[in-house]
Design an enzyme around this catalytic site. Sequence first.
Site, PDB file in Angstrom:
ATOM      1  N   ASP A 205       0.865  -1.183   0.000  1.00 41.47           N
ATOM      2  CA  ASP A 205       0.000   0.000   0.000  1.00 41.47           C
ATOM      3  C   ASP A 205       0.899   1.229   0.000  1.00 41.47           C
ATOM      4  O   ASP A 205       1.530   1.539   1.006  1.00 41.47           O
ATOM      5  CB  ASP A 205      -0.912  -0.024   1.234  1.00 41.47           C
ATOM      6  N   ARG A 207       0.033   4.352  -0.459  1.00 37.25           N
ATOM      7  CA  ARG A 207      -0.717   5.602  -0.340  1.00 37.25           C
ATOM      8  C   ARG A 207      -0.165   6.487   0.770  1.00 37.25           C
ATOM      9  O   ARG A 207       0.392   6.009   1.745  1.00 37.25           O
ATOM     10  CB  ARG A 207      -2.198   5.306  -0.064  1.00 37.25           C
TER      11      ARG A 207
END
Length: 304
Positions: A205, A207
């Site tokens: 991930d 982000r």
Amino acid sequence: MTSAMSDLPKVQCIARARIPTVQGPDIFLHLYQNDRDNKEHLAIVFGENIRSRSLFRRNAGETQEERMIRGAYVGKLYPGRVKADVDEKQGLSLSFDEKTGELVVEPNTTWCDKDTLVRIHSECYTGETAWSARCDCGEQFDRAGKLISVEREGDIVGGNGHGVIVYLRQEGRGIGLGEKLKAYNLQDLGADTVQANLLLKHPADGRDFSIGRAILIDLGISNVRLLTNNPDKVAQVEQAPYLHCVERVPMVPLSWSGNHKDGIHSKEIEGYLRTKIERMGHLLQKPLTLHTNNDTNHQSTPIA
Ligand SMILES: [Zn+2]
């Protein structure tokens, strides 16, 4: 606090416009620039009383018409209106610090202290636009809008809701759409969503929610009721100065409602949700029904 604040990206809201929606209330779309990337991150604001400091700040030499055009007005625009800072029809006006040009926060507005329902949402072209049943991003986005649109704004009954969806342009958990499509092919070859990203040499991930935090602070929000199942998002909101996550509001998939007409039903979404729970620590507790490989038997595997 000073050093933490300087770590935060600098954001500037450069335009805001009212968007009447096909269902539900008018919303205000805020477009942001920042000093970290060249992407146009957005805030979808429900309610008149949530105001961007950077948008409303008075710029030297700026005319009232220029302020209206970039959306720095109070109330509603109408043909013939001449003042951005005063809506004579609604009897609304804004005041500013004469030295700095900053918007003065009026004590009778609710927007600075009220607990505000917030969704920090990352762009997902496939889930939101291309009807993908590989993930539930489109469903979560729609539900966040519905929940925020029925929030009461202070004492206003039947208003336009109260809250914000911060919409960050970080497609595919930050790896971009092209790499996400490659990850989908790896998933069809048997990888789960985390493995697929790792095989492509991306983080599981990638982000970053710091621009989202900066946008919320710019909107004058301090107490957040966060719509998420992701404990990492709660932790990231808590990191920022001035932001406090007072409540996590879960987003239970509609397909778990027991009504088979609701939500997304596909073997891909079940694998996707399972990976979120088992590999990424998402806080979803309802038992998930898993299909066997040949899809003829149904096996129930509780995940707690
Ligand atoms: Zn998605």
